[in-house]
Each structure stands twice: as C-alpha cells, then as structure tokens.
Design an enzyme around this catalytic site. Structure first.
Site, PDB file in Angstrom:
ATOM      1  N   ASP A   1       0.820  -1.213   0.000  1.00 20.18           N
ATOM      2  CA  ASP A   1       0.000   0.000   0.000  1.00 20.18           C
ATOM      3  C   ASP A   1       0.855   1.264   0.000  1.00 20.18           C
ATOM      4  O   ASP A   1       2.063   1.218   0.221  1.00 20.18           O
ATOM      5  CB  ASP A   1      -0.950   0.022   1.211  1.00 20.18           C
ATOM      6  CG  ASP A   1      -0.178   0.033   2.537  1.00 20.18           C
ATOM      7  OD1 ASP A   1       0.868  -0.642   2.618  1.00 20.18           O
ATOM      8  OD2 ASP A   1      -0.644   0.714   3.478  1.00 20.18           O
TER       9      ASP A   1
ATOM     10  N   ASP B   1       8.605   4.022  -1.309  1.00 25.56           N
ATOM     11  CA  ASP B   1       7.857   3.642  -0.096  1.00 25.56           C
ATOM     12  C   ASP B   1       6.552   2.997  -0.516  1.00 25.56           C
ATOM     13  O   ASP B   1       5.489   3.620  -0.492  1.00 25.56           O
ATOM     14  CB  ASP B   1       7.589   4.879   0.766  1.00 25.56           C
ATOM     15  CG  ASP B   1       6.869   4.528   2.061  1.00 25.56           C
ATOM     16  OD1 ASP B   1       6.359   5.433   2.712  1.00 25.56           O
ATOM     17  OD2 ASP B   1       6.797   3.325   2.390  1.00 25.56           O
TER      18      ASP B   1
ATOM     19  N   GLU C   1       0.270  -1.268   5.692  1.00 28.14           N
ATOM     20  CA  GLU C   1       1.361  -0.771   6.554  1.00 28.14           C
ATOM     21  C   GLU C   1       1.175   0.699   6.880  1.00 28.14           C
ATOM     22  O   GLU C   1       1.467   1.160   7.974  1.00 28.14           O
ATOM     23  CB  GLU C   1       2.697  -0.977   5.841  1.00 28.14           C
ATOM     24  CG  GLU C   1       3.929  -0.643   6.684  1.00 28.14           C
ATOM     25  CD  GLU C   1       4.306   0.836   6.667  1.00 28.14           C
ATOM     26  OE1 GLU C   1       3.876   1.558   5.751  1.00 28.14           O
ATOM     27  OE2 GLU C   1       5.001   1.271   7.596  1.00 28.14           O
TER      28      GLU C   1
HETATM   29  C1  LIG Z   1      22.770  11.490  10.812  1.00 23.01           C
HETATM   30  C2  LIG Z   1      21.821  11.670   9.642  1.00 23.01           C
HETATM   31  C3  LIG Z   1      20.473  11.077   9.898  1.00 23.01           C
HETATM   32  C4  LIG Z   1      19.521  11.291   8.751  1.00 23.01           C
HETATM   33  C5  LIG Z   1      18.313  10.398   8.914  1.00 23.01           C
HETATM   34  C6  LIG Z   1      17.443  10.446   7.679  1.00 23.01           C
HETATM   35  C7  LIG Z   1      17.524   9.172   6.896  1.00 23.01           C
HETATM   36  C8  LIG Z   1      16.463   9.173   5.875  1.00 23.01           C
HETATM   37  C9  LIG Z   1      16.156   7.855   5.283  1.00 23.01           C
HETATM   38  C10 LIG Z   1      14.946   7.279   5.364  1.00 23.01           C
HETATM   39  C11 LIG Z   1      13.808   7.859   6.164  1.00 23.01           C
HETATM   40  C12 LIG Z   1      12.669   6.809   6.269  1.00 23.01           C
HETATM   41  C13 LIG Z   1      11.404   7.385   6.858  1.00 23.01           C
HETATM   42  C14 LIG Z   1      10.215   6.885   6.109  1.00 23.01           C
HETATM   43  C15 LIG Z   1       9.473   5.745   6.813  1.00 23.01           C
HETATM   44  C16 LIG Z   1       8.828   4.875   5.779  1.00 23.01           C
HETATM   45  C17 LIG Z   1       7.809   3.922   6.356  1.00 23.01           C
HETATM   46  C18 LIG Z   1       6.489   4.592   6.720  1.00 23.01           C
HETATM   47  O1  LIG Z   1       6.043   5.505   6.081  1.00 23.01           O
HETATM   48  N1  LIG Z   1       5.889   4.118   7.785  1.00 23.01           N
HETATM   49  C19 LIG Z   1       4.694   4.707   8.359  1.00 23.01           C
HETATM   50  C20 LIG Z   1       4.058   3.652   9.258  1.00 23.01           C
HETATM   51  C21 LIG Z   1       2.966   4.168  10.172  1.00 23.01           C
HETATM   52  C22 LIG Z   1       3.263   4.651  11.426  1.00 23.01           C
HETATM   53  C23 LIG Z   1       2.225   5.083  12.271  1.00 23.01           C
HETATM   54  C24 LIG Z   1       0.906   5.017  11.846  1.00 23.01           C
HETATM   55  C25 LIG Z   1       0.622   4.557  10.560  1.00 23.01           C
HETATM   56  C26 LIG Z   1       1.646   4.133   9.735  1.00 23.01           C
HETATM   57  C27 LIG Z   1       5.120   5.932   9.148  1.00 23.01           C
HETATM   58  O2  LIG Z   1       6.194   5.892   9.757  1.00 23.01           O
HETATM   59  O3  LIG Z   1       4.351   6.907   9.140  1.00 23.01           O
HETATM   60 ZN   LIG Z   2       6.649   2.290   3.946  1.00 30.46          ZN
HETATM   61 ZN   LIG Z   3       5.170   5.275   4.213  1.00 33.05          ZN
END
Ligand SMILES: CCCCCCCC/C=C\CCCCCCCC(=O)N[C@@H](Cc1ccccc1)C(=O)O
Ligand SMILES: [Zn+2]
Ligand SMILES: [Zn+2]
Length: 507
Positions: A129, A160, A194
């Site tokens: 999704d 994503d 997710e």
């Molecule tokens: C020292 C430097 C640090 C830099 C850090 C930045 C690195 C960036 C790389 C990736 C960032 C990933 C973040 C994205 C998360 C993807 C998964 C996602 O979207 N998950 C949802 C799940 C969720 C959570 C709560 C309620 C509903 C769904 C989310 O996290 O919102």
């Molecule tokens: Zn995701």
């Molecule tokens: Zn996401």
C-alpha cells in the site's frame, strides 16, 4: 607566588591535560568500518534494469493501493496489484519450491522452501500500500503514472515501498530462473495496510507465523537508506541499517467553547486557545536525548571517517556531547535521531465564516525516542500546553522497538552489511535508529534480529519525497535494489555464525 604563575598553574595545566586527552582519543579512536569479504560474483550474477523490469516497477506504481485508515483502503486496486504480481513473475509462481498465501484478504505471504531444515528461515518484508497524494502542487509526473523521465521512475510508492516489493520479487525470479535452490527457507511478507499500522495485514501474517511456531533468523523490512550529505562531517555515502525503531504516540488535542454568531465573539475562541497550545508544543520540543540511545552507535561507527573537527568531537563525546546535541538538532533528519519528534498533522475547526466554532481539534504525531517513555512524552505535552481547557487524549501508541544486535556479534547484520558493500562499494555502513515506523512491530515475537533498510540513496533534497511530492527512484538505484536482494539471498544462504571481524582501517 604572583597571580600569573598561579593562574597558569590552576588553569593552564588542567587545560593542557584536557587537550592531550582529546588529541589522544581522537587519534586512537577505533574504526568500525570493515572491508567486505571478497565477492566472487561473475558478470552473470547481475540483474540489469532492463526495459521489462522497469516496466514492471512502473506498472506496480499505477495501482492506487491507497490506505486511508485502518480497515479503509482500496480493495479493488490491491486485488489488481496482486494479480499483476502473479502475472509478472511466472517462474516464481510456478515453482514447486514456492507457496503463496493471501492473508487478511489482501496481504501476501510467500514461502520459498529451503533444502537445509537445520537453518532457520529468513523473512524479507515490504508493503503493497501507499499513502494518499495530497493537493500539494509540484508533481513533475502524474503520481500514479509510473512515468520514466530523466533517469527516474516517478510515482507514489517508488521509494515507499513498491521498489522493495518488486526488487525482492525480481531477485527471487532471477535466482529461480537460473535453477537456484536455496538452503535457507525464505519468507516474503507483503502487508497491504502498513501505512495505517498494519493491523489487518502484517499483524495477521505475524500471528499466522507465530501460530505455526515459526521462528526466523532475521527480519529485513523497509527502513533507513543509503544517505549522501546527511551525516554532518562525512563526505562518503552512509548506509544506515535500522537496528532500532522509534515508538510513536498519536495525541488528539481538543477545545470546546460556546459557539455563537460571528458578530459577537468572546475574548478567546476554541481556535485561538488550541492554536496557542500547538504553538507552545512547537516552541518547546521534547528533550534532546541524543547520545543516550542507539543513535550514538551511528556517530561512533563513523568517527574515523569524519573531517577533522567532527572527528575530534565524535571521538570525545565524554566532553562534547552538548555540542553534538546542538549540531544534531539543526536538520530535520538528524533531529529525528536525537529526540521524540512532535508533528502537528491535523487541525480542524469551524464550519462557516459567520459562525463561532464551538470546537477545535488537532492531532499531534510523536515518534518516540528509544530512551523515552510514552508517559514522559505525554507529561511534557500537558506541561507545555499548560491550559486545562485543552483536552489531551491518546489515540494510538507504540513503545520503541527492542534494539537488535549489530556488528561482529550479529551474523545477520553482517550479511546485510556485506550485501550493501557489494552494491555500494564506496559506502560506509553503520547501525542507526529507524525514525519512521514499519510493519516490523508485528514480527517482534519471531526473532530479536530485526533490521530496517532500503537500498536506495537519499540526499537532503530527497527526504521530503517520502509521503510527499515527486516521490521517485533513479533507474540506477532500482537496479541496485534488485541486486542488493540478489546478493542478500545468497549471503544469508549459509549458516550465520558469529565471525570475528578484524577492524580494518579504511574501506
Ligand atoms: C545522521 C543523519 C540522519 C539522517 C536520517 C534520515 C535518513 C532518511 C532515510 C529514510 C527515512 C525513512 C522514513 C520513512 C518511513 C517509511 C515507512 C512509513 O512511512 N511508515 C509509516 C508507518 C505508520 C506509522 C504510524 C501510523 C501509521 C503508519 C510511518 O512511519 O508513518
Ligand atoms: Zn513504507
Ligand atoms: Zn510510508
């Protein structure tokens, strides 16, 4: 004794001792970067990003598999996507080694039978999704077109998380086409919700595997990425493997006041009171905890790779943690590693221009630092809002995940590190904290070795693409994604035993 020599004695000598300690620690600080084992891959051990493979990714993006809230998604689009996957990988779907189950009506659980039952299965996760597309202008290509343009595939889900779904399946199809028979049984778990916490998808998959008594050697799901220009003081790429994951806390703030005619307002309104509460939350962030949790490992694993000034600071955190805490709060990405974050994501009030709104409601999305508790976060909110008229309610919460092993003590982590280095030979690798959340919350009972990593490169200008405008993946990164999983499937296909790693110098 005159004042000058006394001053020198009481200040100069201790200062010089401090300088010596700082210099000695800087030059003797250990390097955590290890040289990858020799890769005996041949030219045939490579999955090119051919037209048909790119078209399959682009095709996946065209399905509007949007999740709106738990239990409310787009079932027709999910069914079409699932059918598309079935048609796209004929060898995989006809292999006697592979079984596929549809779980919770729209999630997929593949099992690839290994030949060596003494090896615990591995589990690769991703999700089908995507989040909705907001009204925000600026997309350079239609968000569900999968358009290939300027060396990128554009669309919601390209980073994503459909690149991981399709990349894993392309790698498995490639292996099976060549007659590869894995030793280690492998699960591919694709949740369909997710983006709304996975209660009807990954949670059902986790429960199913638990009911069957399945224990896995490791879980790898979406996560942090290979980063460029995000780690202060480090010029090289840094692949961050999430060995921990922040918790989260969703809080609803509401204010109810007397409504009425717009021509006779009271001194304060529900909207004004709530706006003040939100402003207070944004002006008074949750405490800076940088250095107290697994985020410290990221910095210490990179200390010897940093420019001199940063290296002095990170080799002497006993002295410079306050400096580090300030530096890490200067950008959104690093700030997210340092504290529980506070994001006001909804604000609703009012129904008509000439009607006083009787209620104002806001939603606050916290991502909880591994060393913070849900209660501490709530207490801070209430203290900072400091207004009994603002009702504070918990909507949903999740405690921070247990920290997974990394480094020489964790063969699964080393296999992921090795696979990264085979695809990004110029990249550093370090453990880090997943700043967002993943479906891995539903797999905690299957193993303690849970990792979050996506093999694409993100720079400062790319972070806003997550859930944002112009989500895209470069063709090169998608090719590396497929090949990361190709190598990972080989690197885990042996007994994963602790191997002593000599700390090398440079990569
Ligand atoms: C020292 C430097 C640090 C830099 C850090 C930045 C690195 C960036 C790389 C990736 C960032 C990933 C973040 C994205 C998360 C993807 C998964 C996602 O979207 N998950 C949802 C799940 C969720 C959570 C709560 C309620 C509903 C769904 C989310 O996290 O919102
Ligand atoms: Zn995701
Ligand atoms: Zn996401």
């Amino acid at each position: 004794m005159s004042t000058a020599p006394k001053l020198l004695q009481w200040v100069g000598v201790p200062f010089m001792c401090l300088v010596v300690i700082v210099v000695v620690r800087t030059v003797t600080f250990p390097s955590y970067q290890t040289r990858p084992p020799p890769c005996n891959a041949t030219d045939q051990d490579f999955i090119p990003a051919t037209r048909d493979r790119l078209d399959r990714l682009a095709g996946a993006v065209t399905f509007r598999t949007i999740s709106y809230e738990p239990g409310r998604g787009t079932p027709e689009e999910l069914l079409k996507f699932i059918a598309f996957i079935g048609d796209s990988f004929p060898v995989l779907h006809s292999s006697p080694l592979v079984t596929r189950e549809v779980v919770g009506n729209f999630s997929l659980l593949y099992r690839v039978e290994g030949s060596d039952s003494s090896l615990n299965p591995g589990l690769l996760a991703a999700h089908l999704d995507v989040v909705p597309v907001t009204e925000e202008p600026g997309w350079e290509a239609e968000p569900f077109s999968g358009q290939q343009k300027d060396g990128f595939v554009y669309g919601r889900g390209t980073i994503d998380d459909k690149h991981n779904v399709m990349g894993q399946l392309e790698a498995l199809e490639f292996h099976l086409k060549r007659g590869h028979r894995p030793r280690r049984t492998l699960y591919l778990a694709y949740g369909h919700d997710e983006e709304v916490s996975g209660y009807y998808g990954a949670q059902k998959i986790g429960e199913l595997l638990e009911d069957r008594g399945v224990k896995v050697e490791f879980v790898l799901d979406e996560g942090l990425t290979v980063t460029k220009g995000l780690v202060p003081g480090v010029a090289k790429k840094v692949a961050m493997v999430g060995v921990a994951e922040k918790g989260y806390l969703t809080v609803k703030l509401s204010v109810r006041m007397k409504g009425g005619h717009g021509s006779m307002p009271e001194k304060e309104s529900a909207i004004g009171i709530l706006s003040q509460a939100v402003a207070n939350l944004e002006r008074n962030p949750q405490p800076n905890l940088w250095g107290s949790g697994p985020e410290r490992d990221l910095t210490e694993h990179l200390a010897t790779e940093m420019s001199v000034l940063h290296r002095v600071v990170t080799s002497n955190l006993w002295l410079f943690t306050p400096v580090m805490r300030w530096v890490m709060t200067q950008k959104a990405g690093t700030n997210a590693l340092s504290r529980t974050t506070t994001a006001v994501t909804r604000f609703n009030a009012g129904i008509k221009d000439n009607v006083i709104a009787p209620e104002a409601v806001a939603t606050v999305n916290h991502r909880v630092h591994p060393k913070h508790t849900i209660q501490e976060v709530l207490d801070h909110d209430v203290k900072v809002i400091n207004d009994p008229r603002v009702k504070v309610e918990v909507v949903e919460s999740l405690v921070p995940a247990p920290v997974s092993p990394s480094g020489p003590e964790s063969p699964a982590y080393l296999a992921i590190q090795e696979s990264i280095q085979q695809i990004y030979p110029d990249s550093l690798v370090a453990p880090s904290v997943m700043i967002g959340n993943t479906d891995t919350r539903h797999y905690w009972n299957l193993t303690s070795a849970i990792y979050r990593f996506s093999p694409n490169v993100m720079g400062p200008e790319d972070l806003a693409r997550f859930h944002g405008v112009n989500e895209r993946i470069s063709i090169g990164d998608y090719e590396r994604t497929m090949n990361f999983y190709f190598h990972l499937m080989l690197n885990v296909d042996r007994p994963l035993v602790v191997r002593r790693h000599e700390h090398d110098g440079d990569l």
